[in-house]
Design an enzyme around this catalytic site. Sequence first.
Site, PDB file in Angstrom:
ATOM      1  N   ILE A 250      -2.031  -8.402  -6.600  1.00 29.32           N
ATOM      2  CA  ILE A 250      -1.239  -8.582  -6.683  1.00 29.32           C
ATOM      3  C   ILE A 250      -1.626  -9.818  -7.967  1.00 29.32           C
ATOM      4  CG2 ILE A 250      -0.009 -11.132  -5.760  1.00 29.32           C
ATOM      5  CD1 ILE A 250       1.221  -8.209  -5.581  1.00 29.32           C
TER       6      ILE A 250
ATOM      7  N   PRO B  52       0.856  -1.190   0.038  1.00 30.51           N
ATOM      8  CA  PRO B  52       0.548   0.253   0.031  1.00 30.51           C
ATOM      9  C   PRO B  52       1.208   1.165   0.382  1.00 30.51           C
ATOM     10  CG  PRO B  52      -1.150  -1.553   1.259  1.00 30.51           C
ATOM     11  CD  PRO B  52       0.297  -2.068   1.040  1.00 30.51           C
TER      12      PRO B  52
ATOM     13  N   GLN C  65     -11.828   9.075 -46.131  1.00 24.88           N
ATOM     14  CA  GLN C  65     -10.884   9.309 -46.565  1.00 24.88           C
ATOM     15  C   GLN C  65      -9.464   9.225 -44.938  1.00 24.88           C
ATOM     16  OE1 GLN C  65      -8.688  13.670 -47.501  1.00 24.88           O
ATOM     17  NE2 GLN C  65      -7.268  11.970 -48.810  1.00 24.88           N
TER      18      GLN C  65
ATOM     19  N   GLY D 150       6.162  -0.728 -13.312  1.00 29.08           N
ATOM     20  CA  GLY D 150       7.148   0.301 -13.909  1.00 29.08           C
ATOM     21  C   GLY D 150       6.509   1.643 -14.361  1.00 29.08           C
TER      22      GLY D 150
ATOM     23  N   GLY E  68       5.100   0.927  -4.156  1.00 24.55           N
ATOM     24  CA  GLY E  68       4.791   0.331  -5.570  1.00 24.55           C
ATOM     25  C   GLY E  68       6.587   0.322  -6.638  1.00 24.55           C
TER      26      GLY E  68
ATOM     27  N   PRO F  41      13.409  -6.291 -16.937  1.00 24.18           N
ATOM     28  CA  PRO F  41      13.683  -6.633 -18.393  1.00 24.18           C
ATOM     29  C   PRO F  41      12.960  -7.492 -19.051  1.00 24.18           C
ATOM     30  CG  PRO F  41      16.527  -6.324 -17.635  1.00 24.18           C
ATOM     31  CD  PRO F  41      15.160  -6.661 -16.300  1.00 24.18           C
ATOM     32  N   GLN F  42      12.753  -8.667 -18.305  1.00 19.33           N
ATOM     33  CA  GLN F  42      12.021  -9.529 -19.414  1.00 19.33           C
ATOM     34  C   GLN F  42      10.860  -9.777 -18.530  1.00 19.33           C
ATOM     35  OE1 GLN F  42      13.475 -13.878 -19.304  1.00 19.33           O
ATOM     36  NE2 GLN F  42      11.286 -14.311 -18.880  1.00 19.33           N
ATOM     37  N   GLU F  43      10.679  -8.442 -17.187  1.00 19.63           N
ATOM     38  CA  GLU F  43       8.944  -8.555 -17.186  1.00 19.63           C
ATOM     39  C   GLU F  43       8.093  -7.674 -18.299  1.00 19.63           C
ATOM     40  OE1 GLU F  43       6.304  -6.450 -13.484  1.00 19.63           O
ATOM     41  OE2 GLU F  43       8.318  -7.424 -12.754  1.00 19.63           O
TER      42      GLU F  43
END
Length: 386
Positions: free
Chosen positions: A168, A139, A288, A373, A142, A249-251
């Site tokens: 979560i 809470p 268009q 992030g 972050g 980085p993978q996330e």
Amino acid sequence: MNAPSPQSITGDHDASDQTLELFRDAVSRFLDRHATEQDLERWREAGMVDRGFWRLAGEAGLLAPSTPEECGGAGVDFRFELVVIEELGLRGLEGFGAAVHSGIVAPYLIHFATAAQRQNWLPKVVSGDLVLAVAMTEPGAGSDLKGIRTRARRDGDDYLLSGQKTFISNGQTADLIVVACKTESDAISLLAVETVDAPGFTRGRNLTKIGREAQDTSELFFEDVRVPAANLLGGEEGQGFAQMVAMLPQERLVIAAMAQAMMERALKLTVDYTKERRAFSQPLFAFQNTKFKLAEARTQIAAGRAFLDSCVALHLAGKLDGTMAAMVKLWITETQWKVIDDCLQLFGGYGYMDEYPISRLFRDARIDRIHGGASEIMKTIIARSL
């Protein structure tokens, strides 16, 4: 639930591409059979995906396929994980938490767990008997991971874990939760909490969100939960922050891949709709402005695909750094938001109706600029490299 096919996963074409496409075909057929529109609507109403579907996905080889063979997996590379993620995104199945389970949490076990931990957990991760979650956010903390307050106090052969987590993913269904906590000297460690028979562990609300209704997202509470010291990830205290940084980085690549697939789905839905819908005695597609908007979207999507492919290639080579991962996550998720918003506009009032998939895409996309992030954090990371 037929879906458009992404152009590629990497720019290379070698012998392994045939295996990759065979895998994509198998994933596609599985989802067409077991994740129908009726199934998806049922999961949305329930606020989570059936546990039976998790096990079916495990039997079909969709869960954590990059897990080493000796631990029950297929031992394939990261591209196979992305196939599953993309096929989910192309079908509006973002609410199935396999991306978190396989692409984000399982790698913590693959890369950092001890041999005993891997043998104990990973076969059940692959089969779907263990659903994974990672609990970082609190809470009051972050993106600032060093600000977490959850603590684990050593007590003989165990830790006593106390604290609270929120937002979560897979929180209601997870059987194994990787929890970020403070141990001795305020160092961050990762403890794997097995939720079955864990006195002091409680799940809070399945949080109501503006999108991804089928994805269970929860508050978690730990009150002196006794966790075996053998569940300390990697077997050494104080490694948690470095472990999390290594996996980010993978996330972020996983989030970008899902966002890219969602963009591609939005474009297909919009092209089909504008060719069928008529106004002033002609299809919307004939105007268009419609053509120009769709041309812009197609170009942005192609640029996103090229950027994603280049970052996947870097990741496979072990060269994707935090800055580049932040860049691809920032660019694709911000572009995703614009593309889907422009597509919804072309649906007119129907785009605002819940029964139209484009409205759900609009809501489901909003989180991608926040989780993993926020865009502002991505800009901060990128600016540090200048």
